[in-house]
Scaffold this active site. Structure first.
Site, PDB file in Angstrom:
ATOM      1  N   ASN A  13     -62.246  58.262  70.447  1.00  0.00           N
ATOM      2  CA  ASN A  13     -61.162  59.051  69.861  1.00  0.00           C
ATOM      3  C   ASN A  13     -59.989  58.742  70.270  1.00  0.00           C
ATOM      4  O   ASN A  13     -59.695  59.335  71.387  1.00  0.00           O
ATOM      5  CB  ASN A  13     -61.907  60.523  69.772  1.00  0.00           C
ATOM      6  CG  ASN A  13     -60.570  61.453  69.248  1.00  0.00           C
ATOM      7  OD1 ASN A  13     -60.104  61.218  68.590  1.00  0.00           O
ATOM      8  ND2 ASN A  13     -60.961  62.708  69.520  1.00  0.00           N
ATOM      9  N   TRP A  14     -58.988  58.143  69.828  1.00  0.00           N
ATOM     10  CA  TRP A  14     -57.745  57.759  70.125  1.00  0.00           C
ATOM     11  C   TRP A  14     -56.740  58.920  70.010  1.00  0.00           C
ATOM     12  O   TRP A  14     -55.646  59.030  70.684  1.00  0.00           O
ATOM     13  CB  TRP A  14     -57.011  56.595  69.201  1.00  0.00           C
ATOM     14  CG  TRP A  14     -57.937  55.268  69.704  1.00  0.00           C
ATOM     15  CD1 TRP A  14     -59.191  55.077  70.200  1.00  0.00           C
ATOM     16  CD2 TRP A  14     -57.139  53.909  69.127  1.00  0.00           C
ATOM     17  NE1 TRP A  14     -59.348  53.717  70.283  1.00  0.00           N
ATOM     18  CE2 TRP A  14     -58.242  53.047  69.771  1.00  0.00           C
ATOM     19  CE3 TRP A  14     -56.201  53.476  68.495  1.00  0.00           C
ATOM     20  CZ2 TRP A  14     -58.241  51.600  69.274  1.00  0.00           C
ATOM     21  CZ3 TRP A  14     -55.953  52.368  68.367  1.00  0.00           C
ATOM     22  CH2 TRP A  14     -56.980  51.252  68.804  1.00  0.00           C
ATOM     23  N   LYS A  15     -57.274  60.210  69.294  1.00  0.00           N
ATOM     24  CA  LYS A  15     -56.241  61.181  69.245  1.00  0.00           C
ATOM     25  C   LYS A  15     -55.054  60.687  68.639  1.00  0.00           C
ATOM     26  O   LYS A  15     -55.059  59.717  67.793  1.00  0.00           O
ATOM     27  CB  LYS A  15     -56.232  62.015  70.454  1.00  0.00           C
ATOM     28  CG  LYS A  15     -57.613  62.321  70.992  1.00  0.00           C
ATOM     29  CD  LYS A  15     -57.716  63.450  72.058  1.00  0.00           C
ATOM     30  CE  LYS A  15     -59.024  63.579  72.465  1.00  0.00           C
ATOM     31  NZ  LYS A  15     -59.462  64.623  73.683  1.00  0.00           N
ATOM     32  N   HIS A  98     -63.460  68.712  65.655  1.00  0.00           N
ATOM     33  CA  HIS A  98     -63.056  68.569  67.169  1.00  0.00           C
ATOM     34  C   HIS A  98     -62.467  69.711  67.688  1.00  0.00           C
ATOM     35  O   HIS A  98     -61.903  70.405  66.879  1.00  0.00           O
ATOM     36  CB  HIS A  98     -62.199  67.211  67.342  1.00  0.00           C
ATOM     37  CG  HIS A  98     -62.101  66.804  68.653  1.00  0.00           C
ATOM     38  ND1 HIS A  98     -61.092  67.436  69.504  1.00  0.00           N
ATOM     39  CD2 HIS A  98     -62.556  66.019  69.393  1.00  0.00           C
ATOM     40  CE1 HIS A  98     -61.220  66.954  70.627  1.00  0.00           C
ATOM     41  NE2 HIS A  98     -62.134  65.981  70.614  1.00  0.00           N
ATOM     42  N   GLU A 100     -60.154  70.213  69.562  1.00  0.00           N
ATOM     43  CA  GLU A 100     -58.746  70.548  69.088  1.00  0.00           C
ATOM     44  C   GLU A 100     -58.225  70.797  67.897  1.00  0.00           C
ATOM     45  O   GLU A 100     -57.290  71.638  67.935  1.00  0.00           O
ATOM     46  CB  GLU A 100     -58.079  68.979  69.795  1.00  0.00           C
ATOM     47  CG  GLU A 100     -57.939  68.689  71.275  1.00  0.00           C
ATOM     48  CD  GLU A 100     -58.119  67.144  71.574  1.00  0.00           C
ATOM     49  OE1 GLU A 100     -58.015  66.449  70.818  1.00  0.00           O
ATOM     50  OE2 GLU A 100     -58.496  66.905  72.831  1.00  0.00           O
ATOM     51  N   GLU A 170     -69.315  68.219  72.746  1.00  0.00           N
ATOM     52  CA  GLU A 170     -68.337  68.141  73.717  1.00  0.00           C
ATOM     53  C   GLU A 170     -67.777  69.602  74.294  1.00  0.00           C
ATOM     54  O   GLU A 170     -67.137  70.370  73.744  1.00  0.00           O
ATOM     55  CB  GLU A 170     -66.940  67.772  72.766  1.00  0.00           C
ATOM     56  CG  GLU A 170     -67.257  66.464  72.423  1.00  0.00           C
ATOM     57  CD  GLU A 170     -65.869  65.582  72.229  1.00  0.00           C
ATOM     58  OE1 GLU A 170     -65.799  64.462  72.629  1.00  0.00           O
ATOM     59  OE2 GLU A 170     -64.977  66.078  71.616  1.00  0.00           O
ATOM     60  N   GLY A 176     -60.610  65.946  78.568  1.00  0.00           N
ATOM     61  CA  GLY A 176     -59.238  65.455  79.071  1.00  0.00           C
ATOM     62  C   GLY A 176     -58.801  66.346  80.305  1.00  0.00           C
ATOM     63  O   GLY A 176     -57.729  66.358  80.680  1.00  0.00           O
ATOM     64  N   SER A 216     -64.437  63.729  79.220  1.00  0.00           N
ATOM     65  CA  SER A 216     -63.960  62.966  80.509  1.00  0.00           C
ATOM     66  C   SER A 216     -65.028  61.882  80.920  1.00  0.00           C
ATOM     67  O   SER A 216     -65.250  61.523  81.904  1.00  0.00           O
ATOM     68  CB  SER A 216     -63.937  63.935  81.581  1.00  0.00           C
ATOM     69  OG  SER A 216     -62.777  64.800  81.615  1.00  0.00           O
ATOM     70  N   GLY A 237     -62.496  60.053  74.766  1.00  0.00           N
ATOM     71  CA  GLY A 237     -60.785  60.050  74.450  1.00  0.00           C
ATOM     72  C   GLY A 237     -60.402  59.129  75.458  1.00  0.00           C
ATOM     73  O   GLY A 237     -60.187  58.126  74.951  1.00  0.00           O
TER      74      GLY A 237
HETATM   75  P1  13P Z   1     -61.541  62.877  76.987  1.00  0.00           P
HETATM   76  O1  13P Z   1     -62.582  61.691  77.054  1.00  0.00           O
HETATM   77  O2  13P Z   1     -60.158  62.242  77.113  1.00  0.00           O
HETATM   78  O3  13P Z   1     -61.817  63.916  77.730  1.00  0.00           O
HETATM   79  O4  13P Z   1     -61.833  63.432  75.656  1.00  0.00           O
HETATM   80  C1  13P Z   1     -62.878  63.635  75.072  1.00  0.00           C
HETATM   81  C2  13P Z   1     -62.698  63.898  73.605  1.00  0.00           C
HETATM   82  O5  13P Z   1     -62.411  64.862  73.113  1.00  0.00           O
HETATM   83  C3  13P Z   1     -63.302  62.914  72.550  1.00  0.00           C
HETATM   84  O6  13P Z   1     -63.425  63.561  71.369  1.00  0.00           O
END
Ligand code: 13P
Length: 255
Positions: A13-15, A98, A100, A170, A176, A216, A237
């Site tokens: 997930n590149w966000k 997600h 976020e 998640e 993150g 993470s 992420g």
């Molecule tokens: P991180 O791997 O940066 O913690 O993010 C996880 C995530 O939100 C994947 O969708």
């Protein structure tokens, strides 16, 4: 044992990261590293990078996903993208729900359900995210939260359609933050979610469902997390933005 029944899926997930040029470069770096992967490999890129990613992955085993889709097929929804638009591009996957999106953009279980429905109707594989906040874990309501999120998101989804669903567990406190759930915690909740799905459908449907862990996950901790019987993959992420790290996680899934 049941793990053999389902496909391991590692998705990045590149966000909201990378330019198009950087995206193409990253994909070109990832491709040779994961060419023989036994698991499914997906990169979920920003909407503006989908065509670039589709072109860069053409002829490879790397699949392309989006990070959201709207619940309606079309209409007056300024700024939104429909699942049909994604399918029209040739995109195969979409992340829905997600944390976020829930945290910053007012997504609710009901809008997540609408987006899941829309993704399935457009023929996409939906990566449905569920997970508890830190406060909820501290209040010992992780199971209630994940159960509710899963049940509402899957309302109106048939057993046959479940084949096009991946659930990503998640825990919000692990996203993150560099603070990963322990393998035991991840395995426990993924197993719990599988039980919820068994209750909604049946055991065979639940046994066939791919459940990822996300939060993470990185090259160093992936093997331990992916060794848990109910953890069938990862939604990655930060570590998915570095080709060697992402490839190392995919290698851990293959092993
Ligand atoms: P991180 O791997 O940066 O913690 O993010 C996880 C995530 O939100 C994947 O969708």
């Amino acid at each position: 044992m049941n793990k053999k029944l389902r496909k391991a899926v590692i998705a990045g997930n590149w966000k909201m990261n990378k330019t198009r040029q950087e995206a193409a470069a990253l994909i070109n770096e990832i491709k040779p590293l994961v060419a023989g992967a036994g698991c499914e490999v997906v990169v979920c890129v920003p909407f503006t990078h989908l065509e670039t990613a589709l072109a860069a992955t053409a002829g490879s085993n790397v699949k392309v996903g989006a990070q959201n889709c709207h619940w309606a097929a079309s209409g007056a929804f300024t700024g939104e993208i429909s699942a049909g638009m994604l399918a029209d591009l040739g995109v195969g996957y979409v992340i829905v729900g997600h944390s976020e999106r829930r945290q910053y953009f007012g997504e609710t279980n009901l809008t997540v359900n609408g987006r899941v429905r829309a993704g399935l109707d457009a023929g996409l594989t939906v990566i449905l995210c569920v997970g508890e906040l830190l406060e909820e874990r501290e209040q010992n309501i992780t199971e209630e939260v994940c159960s509710l999120q899963t049940k509402i998101a899957l309302a109106g989804v048939s057993k046959a359609e479940l084949q096009n669903i991946i659930i990503a567990y998640e825990p919000v406190w692990a996203i993150g933050t560099g603070k990963t759930a322990t393998a035991a915690q991840a395995g426990e909740v993924c197993g719990f979610i599988r039980g919820v799905v068994a209750g909604l459908y049946d055991q065979a449907a639940a046994d066939g469902l791919t459940i990822q862990y996300g939060g993470s996950m990185n090259a160093a901790n992936a093997a331990e997390l992916l060794a848990m019987p109910d953890v069938d993959g990862g939604l990655i992420g930060g570590a998915s933005l570095k080709a060697p790290d992402f490839a190392a996680i995919i290698k851990a899934a293959n092993d």
